[in-house]
Scaffold this motif. Structure first.
Motif, mmCIF file in Angstrom:
data_model
loop_
_atom_site.group_PDB
_atom_site.id
_atom_site.type_symbol
_atom_site.label_atom_id
_atom_site.label_comp_id
_atom_site.label_asym_id
_atom_site.label_seq_id
_atom_site.Cartn_x
_atom_site.Cartn_y
_atom_site.Cartn_z
ATOM 1 N N GLU A 74 -17.383 -19.965 32.358
ATOM 2 C CA GLU A 74 -16.581 -19.131 33.258
ATOM 3 C C GLU A 74 -16.266 -17.759 32.653
ATOM 4 N N ASP A 75 -16.498 -17.610 31.348
ATOM 5 C CA ASP A 75 -16.238 -16.327 30.691
ATOM 6 C C ASP A 75 -17.499 -15.491 30.487
ATOM 7 N N VAL A 76 -18.641 -16.015 30.891
ATOM 8 C CA VAL A 76 -19.926 -15.332 30.670
ATOM 9 C C VAL A 76 -20.517 -14.932 32.013
ATOM 10 N N ARG A 77 -20.982 -13.692 32.088
ATOM 11 C CA ARG A 77 -21.548 -13.181 33.330
ATOM 12 C C ARG A 77 -23.051 -13.462 33.392
ATOM 13 N N PRO A 78 -23.535 -13.978 34.506
ATOM 14 C CA PRO A 78 -24.976 -14.246 34.641
ATOM 15 C C PRO A 78 -25.746 -12.933 34.765
ATOM 16 N N PRO A 79 -27.081 -12.962 34.631
ATOM 17 C CA PRO A 79 -27.873 -11.725 34.656
ATOM 18 C C PRO A 79 -27.669 -10.857 35.884
ATOM 19 N N GLN A 80 -27.532 -11.480 37.069
ATOM 20 C CA GLN A 80 -27.387 -10.668 38.276
ATOM 21 C C GLN A 80 -26.080 -9.870 38.270
ATOM 22 N N VAL A 81 -25.054 -10.386 37.613
ATOM 23 C CA VAL A 81 -23.793 -9.641 37.486
ATOM 24 C C VAL A 81 -23.921 -8.587 36.384
ATOM 25 N N LEU A 82 -24.643 -8.917 35.318
ATOM 26 C CA LEU A 82 -24.815 -7.965 34.215
ATOM 27 C C LEU A 82 -25.596 -6.726 34.661
ATOM 28 N N VAL A 83 -26.498 -6.877 35.617
ATOM 29 C CA VAL A 83 -27.206 -5.714 36.164
ATOM 30 C C VAL A 83 -26.199 -4.733 36.758
ATOM 31 N N GLN A 84 -25.237 -5.255 37.504
ATOM 32 C CA GLN A 84 -24.208 -4.409 38.109
ATOM 33 C C GLN A 84 -23.270 -3.833 37.048
ATOM 34 N N SER A 85 -22.942 -4.632 36.041
ATOM 35 C CA SER A 85 -22.058 -4.162 34.971
ATOM 36 C C SER A 85 -22.694 -3.009 34.205
ATOM 37 N N LEU A 86 -23.977 -3.141 33.918
ATOM 38 C CA LEU A 86 -24.677 -2.087 33.190
ATOM 39 C C LEU A 86 -24.742 -0.810 34.017
ATOM 40 N N ALA A 87 -25.006 -0.948 35.311
ATOM 41 C CA ALA A 87 -25.039 0.226 36.187
ATOM 42 C C ALA A 87 -23.677 0.900 36.245
ATOM 43 N N VAL A 106 -21.346 0.944 33.822
ATOM 44 C CA VAL A 106 -21.109 1.664 32.567
ATOM 45 C C VAL A 106 -21.896 2.965 32.547
ATOM 46 N N LYS A 107 -23.149 2.928 32.991
ATOM 47 C CA LYS A 107 -23.959 4.148 33.036
ATOM 48 C C LYS A 107 -23.299 5.207 33.916
ATOM 49 N N ARG A 108 -22.817 4.762 35.068
ATOM 50 C CA ARG A 108 -22.199 5.705 36.009
ATOM 51 C C ARG A 108 -20.934 6.312 35.405
ATOM 52 N N ARG A 109 -20.128 5.494 34.776
ATOM 53 C CA ARG A 109 -18.882 5.999 34.198
ATOM 54 C C ARG A 109 -19.148 6.893 32.986
ATOM 55 N N ALA A 130 -30.296 -2.667 28.490
ATOM 56 C CA ALA A 130 -28.952 -2.651 27.898
ATOM 57 C C ALA A 130 -28.970 -2.050 26.494
ATOM 58 N N TYR A 131 -29.926 -2.464 25.680
ATOM 59 C CA TYR A 131 -29.987 -1.965 24.300
ATOM 60 C C TYR A 131 -30.430 -0.508 24.248
ATOM 61 N N GLU A 132 -31.354 -0.106 25.104
ATOM 62 C CA GLU A 132 -31.760 1.300 25.137
ATOM 63 C C GLU A 132 -30.600 2.186 25.579
ATOM 64 N N THR A 133 -29.856 1.723 26.577
ATOM 65 C CA THR A 133 -28.695 2.494 27.045
ATOM 66 C C THR A 133 -27.667 2.641 25.946
ATOM 67 N N HIS A 134 -27.372 1.543 25.254
ATOM 68 C CA HIS A 134 -26.355 1.609 24.196
ATOM 69 C C HIS A 134 -26.832 2.483 23.042
ATOM 70 N N ALA A 135 -28.107 2.417 22.727
ATOM 71 C CA ALA A 135 -28.641 3.255 21.650
ATOM 72 C C ALA A 135 -28.498 4.732 21.991
ATOM 73 N N ARG A 136 -28.779 5.096 23.230
ATOM 74 C CA ARG A 136 -28.665 6.502 23.633
ATOM 75 C C ARG A 136 -27.207 6.967 23.622
ATOM 76 N N VAL A 137 -26.326 6.120 24.134
ATOM 77 C CA VAL A 137 -24.902 6.463 24.146
ATOM 78 C C VAL A 137 -24.377 6.604 22.715
ATOM 79 N N ALA A 138 -24.821 5.712 21.826
ATOM 80 C CA ALA A 138 -24.394 5.782 20.424
ATOM 81 C C ALA A 138 -24.898 7.064 19.763
ATOM 82 N N LEU A 139 -26.126 7.472 20.081
ATOM 83 C CA LEU A 139 -26.659 8.718 19.523
ATOM 84 C C LEU A 139 -25.834 9.915 19.984
#
Length: 250
Positions: A66-79, A81-84, A118-127
Motif C-alpha cells: 500500500e506504500d508502493v506506487r505501481p508503474p502506471q502511477v509512477l509514469v504520472q509521478s515522473l511527469a 516532477v518534470k513539469r514542476r 526516471a534515472y535520466e531525468t534525475h541525472a539531468r536535474v542533478a547536473l
C-alpha cells in the motif's frame, strides 16, 4: 542483490506470518499483485498506492504494498516532477520525489524504459543543480540498464561519463574509456567528449574553448569541472611565451 539480502530475513518472516491461519497479516483479495501478507515481495509484484507525490525515505524493511506506487502511477509521478521542475520547484523537492520514484521502481523490480526515463531525468536535474554524487549514482544505474538492452539516451550519458571522469583523473578516465560501447564511438556526443579530453591532455586551451562553445546538450555542466585546469594550462603557456629572454650584449 544487496537490497534483497538486506530484506531477505524480514520477507521470510512475513511470509510465515501471512501463511498462518491466525495471523492479522493474512492476504486480502485487493492487495498489490505479488504482495505477501500485505508486504511487497521484492521484484515479485506491484504496489497499490495511487499517491502521485511521496517523499523519499530510506527503506529499513520490506515495504508494504500500500506504500508502493505501481508503474502506471509512477509514469504520472515522473511527469509531475518534470513539469514542476520546469516551473521552478526547488531541487530538494525534485530530488526527494525522483529518489522515491527510483525506489518504487527498484522494489518492484522494474527495469524498463520507465526506469531509464526516471534515472535520466534525475541525472539531468542533478547536473543542473551541481549535485555530482547523485549524478554518479544515476549514471551507474543507467549503464546497467543500457548494457541490459533497455533503450535510452546511451550515447549522451556515456559522453557525460567520459567528461566527468576526465575531471577526476587519468585512472578513472581510462576505466571510463574502456567501458565505451564500440557502436557508439562514432556518435557526435562521444566524438565531442573524446576531443575534449584530448584537448585537456595536450594543453590545447584554444581547442577546448571552441569545444565548450559547441558542446551538445548538458556537456558544459561537466566541462566546467575541467575549466580551472585548462585555464591554468593556458596561463602557463602565455607566460612562457612572453617571458623576457636574456640576450648577450656582446
Amino acid at each position: 542483490a544487496e537490497r534483497q539480502q538486506r530484506f531477505a530475513a524480514d520477507l521470510a518472516a512475513m511470509k510465515q506470518l501471512g501463511s498462518s491461519s491466525g495471523s492479522s497479516l493474512s492476504q486480502p483479495p485487493d492487495e498489490g499483485i505479488g504482495a505477501v501478507g500485505g508486504w511487497l515481495a521484492l521484484g515479485g509484484g506491484f504496489g497499490s498506492s495511487s499517491a502521485l507525490e511521496k517523499d523519499y525515505l530510506r527503506l529499513t524493511a520490506v515495504p508494504k504494498a500500500e506504500d508502493v506506487r505501481p508503474p502506471q502511477v509512477l509514469v504520472q509521478s515522473l511527469a509531475l516532477v518534470k513539469r514542476r521542475w520546469r516551473h521552478g520547484c526547488s531541487y530538494a523537492y525534485a530530488c526527494s520525489q525522483l529518489k522515491s520514484v527510483r525506489q518504487d521502481l527498484t522494489v518492484q523490480g522494474v527495469a524498463d524504459e520507465l526506469a531509464v526515463d526516471a534515472y535520466e531525468t534525475h541525472a539531468r536535474v542533478a547536473l543542473e543543480s551541481a549535485d555530482l554524487p547523485e549524478f554518479r549514482q544515476c549514471l551507474a544505474r543507467l549503464k546497467q540498464l543500457y548494457r541490459a538492452g533497455v533503450p535510452g539516451c546511451a550515447a549522451e550519458f556515456y559522453s557525460y561519463g567520459v567528461l566527468h571522469a576526465a575531471a577526476l583523473g587519468p585512472l578513472l578516465l581510462n576505466q571510463e574509456l574502456g567501458q565505451l560501447p564500440r557502436p557508439l564511438l562514432e556518435h557526435p556526443a562521444i566524438v565531442h567528449a573524446l576531443a575534449t579530453t584530448r584537448a585537456v591532455r595536450c594543453g590545447g586551451y584554444v581547442s577546448f574553448m571552441a569545444l565548450y562553445a559547441s558542446a551538445p546538450r548538458m556537456a558544459p555542466y561537466l566541462m566546467d569541472g575541467l575549466l580551472p585546469r585548462v585555464r591554468a594550462q593556458g596561463l602557463a603557456t602565455l607566460l612562457a611565451a612572453h617571458r623576457p629572454t636574456r640576450l648577450p650584449l656582446r
